[in-house]
Motif scaffolding. Structure first.
Motif, mmCIF file in Angstrom:
data_model
loop_
_atom_site.group_PDB
_atom_site.id
_atom_site.type_symbol
_atom_site.label_atom_id
_atom_site.label_comp_id
_atom_site.label_asym_id
_atom_site.label_seq_id
_atom_site.Cartn_x
_atom_site.Cartn_y
_atom_site.Cartn_z
ATOM 1 N N SER A 1 1.968 -3.519 -0.870
ATOM 2 C CA SER A 1 1.332 -3.848 0.415
ATOM 3 C C SER A 1 -0.087 -4.380 0.246
ATOM 4 O O SER A 1 -0.715 -4.194 -0.802
ATOM 5 N N ARG B 1 8.796 2.126 10.795
ATOM 6 C CA ARG B 1 8.046 1.054 10.140
ATOM 7 C C ARG B 1 8.736 0.568 8.860
ATOM 8 O O ARG B 1 8.841 -0.614 8.595
ATOM 9 N N ILE C 1 0.966 -11.784 -0.883
ATOM 10 C CA ILE C 1 0.614 -11.316 0.458
ATOM 11 C C ILE C 1 -0.666 -12.033 0.881
ATOM 12 O O ILE C 1 -1.623 -12.123 0.104
HETATM 13 S S1 SF4 Z 1 0.424 -4.647 6.420
HETATM 14 FE FE1 SF4 Z 1 2.272 -4.890 5.239
HETATM 15 S S2 SF4 Z 1 3.408 -6.390 6.398
HETATM 16 FE FE2 SF4 Z 1 1.306 -6.556 7.094
HETATM 17 S S3 SF4 Z 1 0.394 -8.147 5.778
HETATM 18 FE FE3 SF4 Z 1 0.041 -6.150 4.822
HETATM 19 S S4 SF4 Z 1 1.704 -5.938 3.372
HETATM 20 FE FE4 SF4 Z 1 2.306 -7.502 4.821
#
Ligand code: SF4
Lengths: 468, 211
Positions: A347, A437, A108
């Motif tokens: 995330s 979401r 990420i």
């Molecule tokens: S909020 Fe979720 S979708 Fe957005 S960069 Fe972070 S991990 Fe990825």
């Protein structure tokens, strides 16, 4: 010079030009790029016959669309595949550094920036992604931008900005056992609301913040945007410097000493004035669980789902009613009585090594409850995954019945195959519980990694402080 | 970018606070590598009864009759009336692209999320902040009068009701100038090339590890 806040210092150091109304051309040091918000920007560059101003300022990575299982087979969805391939092609064409899907450093975007030492104190950092605020944990001015601005930064290395007002959120005292940075973030949002930080750049300070690890500070700054602030930041201290030492993109040798001396100045001056100050006592923060469809709809784990009849005004009342209807919850239900169908640990908020350690500590020697259909761990990067495996955390999760996946955004926003089905309820360590979401009709409860792990093994929310 | 000077249009009310960009344009449509064509999927999950996927022919999908934009009286609306913190969440510029593609030219709300607010100006869409009490009144008047229109004058910074009552709104001088003339930011910035180069030369001395 009058005393300045950290934000003032970062801002002042990047001013290129100021228009009469205060609109400022701000220099951008680092630009992170991912596949979703960049294709139209690259297309704009090409159409205008422009080139990136500074290729060394860019680091690109696909993360939103990548599969988290059977990656060697490529991306099944042709639309997702095209978007990732478009990023690869654009990076090749414009000579930009990219960690492609098969690279072990892929992950990420907000996890790999700090992990590589690409994120450093004193920088301006942007990305076409609202959670760019994460990088502020390193005393950088970091904020999310739209695609037109992605193109603008590529073409000019600058952005037009108006200075925000400054807010200090000071948290003092020691966090109780089982209370994490995520709970601080949710408690702050519960206190000031999702628009409480709108128009502000937030600095998090106080002894509680100094006590947090860099991972914890990233979790907190990550969610500054959920409080409405485009940027969150924490001053430099030993932890900041120690974290960066030896990272691939960090300065080396002689340069390191010069950089460190400068970084140490990146703190608010003692008498600096903020436009707003919020004081929070760490002792008041307990594990948090969201019950609605906005991160401000949050309650302590020991509380009950609120009653819209007690909402502070009619707009909020309607909001709460709609949220409870969507979430399939009735007022006065104990939070600990809410059962979950899925659990997502991952995330850019909570997928770093410390998060996985905290979750594994709860899971160790336990099994995922029978009513939980899927419990998954998605590490934030290939390197986090490797580190966790070296520590044996993958085995802890697998033996308990969790799925152990490859890095990416995954079920944080469900652009890939990982998603909730309509009506499914999820304990999630991500940052947004908006309607749809995690999949259309899906119901999201935001919690810390330890709380998510506990929900997986008990099948419903439990107070991690009561676990042995 | 389309310049914005004056606009007179039908008003559609969206009576919810904290409308996020995921709701404005759900993520599955972000997979597109193009900049246009998002209008049919604006508010997709509220607007249609089935699940939307990229590439569908939306004219054949079942509409949700309860969703405000589907009501006959609001067809052709070009001004969206909204509640606080409109556009919160993800930075996706697909949100203003979808609103613009649908036909909106202006959004009136008591407050907007920062990134969304900023993105609007890059796309010829004017976000107008009016006090909550005024917005409340506009909601009531829109509901009470079918065909309710407002007229917006950016030069004067006013919103005028059918009875001739005017409300003033604030807008940054620089943003106003660029929007009124439909100016491209990159072109303006590149006029500052010397200033950018001079800045870089100075910074290269001060913080060489950043170069
Ligand atoms: S909020 Fe979720 S979708 Fe957005 S960069 Fe972070 S991990 Fe990825």
């Amino acid at each position: 010079m009058p005393p300045r806040t950290l934000y003032d210092k970062l801002w002042d150091a990047h001013v290129v030009h100021v228009e009469p109304d205060g609109t400022t051309l701000l220099y951008i040091d680092r630009h992170l790029v991912h596949e979703v918000t960049s294709p139209q920007a690259f297309e704009g560059l090409k159409l205008a016959g422009r080139k990136p101003w500074r290729t060394d300022s860019v680091l690109a990575v696909p993360d939103h669309n990548v599969p988290t299982a059977h990656r060697e087979q490529g991306i099944a969805d042709p639309v997702s595949r095209l978007q990732v391939e478009t990023l690869d092609a654009n990076c090749r064409e414009f000579h930009l550094t990219e960690f492609p899907m098969q690279d072990r450093r892929q992950g990420i975007v907000h996890v790999i920036g700090p992990e590589q030492g690409f994120t450093q104190p004193g920088m301006t950092i942007v990305c076409g992604d609202s959670h760019t605020s994460t990088h502020g944990a390193f005393a950088a001015l970091a904020f999310g931008i739209g695609t037109s601005e992605v193109e603008h930064v590529l073409a000019t290395q600058c952005l037009w900005q108006k200075k925000s007002r400054s807010m200090l959120i000071r948290v003092e005292g020691e966090l109780g056992r089982g209370v994490t940075a995520k709970d601080v973030a949710l408690a702050v949002i519960g206190r000031i609301g999702t628009a409480g930080g709108t128009g502000y750049a937030i600095e998090f300070g106080g002894s509680t913040i100094r006590g947090l690890s860099m991972e914890g500070r990233m979790t907190l700054c990550n969610m500054a945007i959920e409080a409405g602030a485009r940027a969150g930041m924490v001053a430099v201290d030993d932890k900041t410097v120690d974290y960066l030492r030896g990272r691939p993109y960090a300065p080396q040798g002689q340069m390191w000493a010069r950089a460190e001396a400068y970084w140490r100045t990146l703190v608010s001056d003692p008498d600096a004035a903020f436009d707003a100050v919020v004081e929070i006592d760490a002792a008041d923060i307990v594990p948090q669980v969201t019950w609605g469809t906005s991160p401000e709809m949050v309650a302590p784990v020991g509380a009950h789902v609120p009653d819209p009849a007690q909402a502070p005004n009619s707009v909020k009342k309607a909001d709460w009613e709609r949220a409870l209807h969507y979430m399939g919850l009735s007022p006065h239900t104990p939070i600990s009585g809410i059962h979950v169908d899925k659990v997502f640990i991952g995330s850019c908020t909570n997928s770093r090594i410390e998060d996985l350690r905290e979750a594994a500590a709860v899971v160790r020697g336990r099994k995922v409850a029978a009513n939980v259909k899927l419990a998954m761990v998605v590490p934030g990067s290939g390197l986090v995954k490797a580190q966790a495996e070296a520590e044996g955390l993958d085995r802890v999760f697998r033996e308990a019945g969790f799925e152990w996946r490859d890095p990416g955004c995954s079920m944080c926003l469900a652009m890939n195959a990982d998603r909730l089905e309509p009506g499914e309820r999820c304990a999630s360590t991500s940052n947004r519980n908006f309607e749809g979401r995690q999949g259309q009709g899906g119901r999201t409860h935001l919690v810390s990694p330890a709380m998510a792990a506990a929900a997986a093994v008990f099948g419903h929310f439990v107070d991690v402080r009561n676990l042995q | 970018m389309k310049p914005f000077t004056r606009h007179d249009g039908l008003v559609a009310p969206l009576d919810r606070a904290n409308v996020d960009t995921d709701a404005i344009i759900p993520k599955q449509f972000l997979k597109s590598i193009r900049r246009s064509g998002f209008g049919p999927n604006l508010f997709d999950e509220w607007r249609y009864l089935d699940r939307g996927e990229p590439g569908q022919d939306c004219s054949k999908r079942p509409l949700n009759p309860d969703f405000v934009l589907n009501q006959p009286r609001y067809q052709g609306a070009s001004i969206l009336l909204a509640r606080e913190n409109f556009g919160c969440g993800s930075s996706r510029e697909h949100a203003p692209w979808a609103l613009e593609d649908y036909g909106f030219r202006a959004i009136i709300a008591p407050s907007f999320a920062d990134i969304f607010f900023n993105n609007c100006f890059k796309n010829g869409l004017l976000p107008i902040v009016l006090p909550a009490g005024t917005v409340d009144r506009l909601f009531r008047e829109t509901a009470a009068n079918e065909g309710y229109r407002l007229s917006i004058d950016l030069a004067e910074q006013t919103v005028t009701t059918p009875t001739g009552e005017s409300f003033h709104f604030d807008v940054d001088a620089e943003r106003k100038h660029r929007l009124m003339h439909g100016l491209d930011d990159i072109g303006i910035t590149l006029a500052q090339v010397d200033a950018i180069r001079a800045y870089e030369a100075r910074r290269r001395q001060e913080v060489p590890w950043l170069f």
